[in-house]
Write a protein that holds these residues in place. Structure first.
Motif, PDB file in Angstrom:
ATOM      1  N   ARG A 138      74.994  16.749  24.980  1.00  0.00           N
ATOM      2  CA  ARG A 138      74.673  17.709  23.657  1.00  0.00           C
ATOM      3  C   ARG A 138      76.061  17.040  22.656  1.00  0.00           C
ATOM      4  O   ARG A 138      75.486  16.825  21.408  1.00  0.00           O
ATOM      5  N   ARG A 141      75.089  14.072  20.438  1.00  0.00           N
ATOM      6  CA  ARG A 141      74.172  13.986  19.535  1.00  0.00           C
ATOM      7  C   ARG A 141      74.876  14.324  18.069  1.00  0.00           C
ATOM      8  O   ARG A 141      74.061  14.032  17.074  1.00  0.00           O
ATOM      9  N   LEU A 142      75.971  14.744  18.151  1.00  0.00           N
ATOM     10  CA  LEU A 142      76.710  15.056  16.870  1.00  0.00           C
ATOM     11  C   LEU A 142      77.080  13.762  15.944  1.00  0.00           C
ATOM     12  O   LEU A 142      77.447  12.977  16.561  1.00  0.00           O
ATOM     13  N   THR A 143      77.110  13.966  15.000  1.00  0.00           N
ATOM     14  CA  THR A 143      77.588  12.828  13.900  1.00  0.00           C
ATOM     15  C   THR A 143      79.139  12.959  13.842  1.00  0.00           C
ATOM     16  O   THR A 143      79.482  14.058  14.259  1.00  0.00           O
ATOM     17  N   GLU A 146      79.942  15.693  12.037  1.00  0.00           N
ATOM     18  CA  GLU A 146      79.513  17.286  12.644  1.00  0.00           C
ATOM     19  C   GLU A 146      80.569  17.463  13.682  1.00  0.00           C
ATOM     20  O   GLU A 146      81.134  18.689  13.837  1.00  0.00           O
ATOM     21  N   ARG A 179      73.543  22.652  12.059  1.00  0.00           N
ATOM     22  CA  ARG A 179      73.370  21.507  12.968  1.00  0.00           C
ATOM     23  C   ARG A 179      74.162  21.628  14.479  1.00  0.00           C
ATOM     24  O   ARG A 179      73.556  21.111  15.332  1.00  0.00           O
ATOM     25  N   THR A 182      72.849  24.026  16.728  1.00  0.00           N
ATOM     26  CA  THR A 182      71.523  23.685  17.149  1.00  0.00           C
ATOM     27  C   THR A 182      71.811  22.738  18.222  1.00  0.00           C
ATOM     28  O   THR A 182      71.222  22.730  19.600  1.00  0.00           O
ATOM     29  N   LYS A 183      72.543  21.624  18.089  1.00  0.00           N
ATOM     30  CA  LYS A 183      72.569  20.488  18.889  1.00  0.00           C
ATOM     31  C   LYS A 183      73.512  20.917  20.035  1.00  0.00           C
ATOM     32  O   LYS A 183      73.092  20.224  21.049  1.00  0.00           O
ATOM     33  N   MET A 184      74.512  21.603  19.902  1.00  0.00           N
ATOM     34  CA  MET A 184      75.173  21.914  21.112  1.00  0.00           C
ATOM     35  C   MET A 184      74.525  23.114  22.015  1.00  0.00           C
ATOM     36  O   MET A 184      75.038  23.668  22.900  1.00  0.00           O
ATOM     37  N   GLU A 185      73.288  23.531  21.248  1.00  0.00           N
ATOM     38  CA  GLU A 185      72.511  24.490  21.977  1.00  0.00           C
ATOM     39  C   GLU A 185      73.240  25.894  22.301  1.00  0.00           C
ATOM     40  O   GLU A 185      73.310  26.642  23.421  1.00  0.00           O
TER      41      GLU A 185
END
Length: 211
Positions: A138, A141-143, A146, A179, A182-185
């Protein structure tokens, strides 16, 4: 969550010992793979694929068991077996994280008991690795931006404060924040902080497992 079937690796250069150990371990219901040398083991065995332990002879034709232990660096629990051990060697192996150190000829019940304990440790390590890898997936996925925003969120900073810190506007931070969540759920800052703490804890626990 179910995990792959565990495997017991055996490394011993004596053909008769390998055959006897493999027969014994299989009779107890374990999957077993045998190797005649440390080099063969390193070239073939897949330690990351499933929970595993290693039954390892100290005296080997290429590199000895203690050196192999150093090279594996805690990748799996190791049960040493040897006909030439002494107190110093035993202490050295155990301090380096060995699960057990047994003299040859090895008593069947003692070896199987050691394997059971070693595989239980291996299952715990495998579970930690799986959880850590899932959480790190997870994070990956981050930039970069982010990740900067996430670090400041985890410190309890408000959007306005984060915007000022990063030299941007609050609306942009709101987008990055959404974001990140969302990406870290996650749905809350508390969940986010928990995940970051959990990644650190799992990594530290794995590093301590067999060292």
């Amino acid at each position: 969550m179910g995990y792959p079937e565990p495997v017991v690796f055996v490394v011993d250069d004596d053909d008769s010992v390998r055959i006897a150990l493999a027969r014994l371990i299989r009779s107890a219901g374990y999957r077993v793979e045998v190797f005649a040398s440390a080099g063969e083991f390193l070239a073939t065995a897949s330690l990351a694929a499933c929970p595993s332990c290693l039954v390892l002879d100290v005296q080997l034709p290429d590199i000895d068991g203690l050196q192999l232990q150093r090279e594996l660096d805690g990748a799996c629990p190791i049960i040493f077996i040897t006909g030439y051990g002494d107190i110093s060697m035993t202490v050295h192996a155990m301090k380096a994280g060995a699960s057990d150190f047994l003299p040859k000829p090895v008593r069947d019940a003692e070896l199987l008991g050691s394997i059971e304990l070693a595989l239980e440790r291996a299952r715990q390590l495998y579970a930690m690795r799986c959880e850590r890898d899932a959480l790190c997936c997870r994070f990956d996925r981050l930039t970069p931006r982010e990740r900067e925003v996430m670090a400041l969120i985890s410190e309890g900073r408000l959007n306005k404060q984060i915007a000022g810190k990063l030299g941007t506007v609050e609306q942009t931070i709101k987008v990055h924040r959404a974001r990140v969540m969302t990406k870290m759920e996650v749905t809350s800052v508390a969940e986010l902080v928990h995940i970051l703490d959990r990644i650190d804890m799992l990594s530290a626990a794995e590093n301590r497992q067999f060292r």
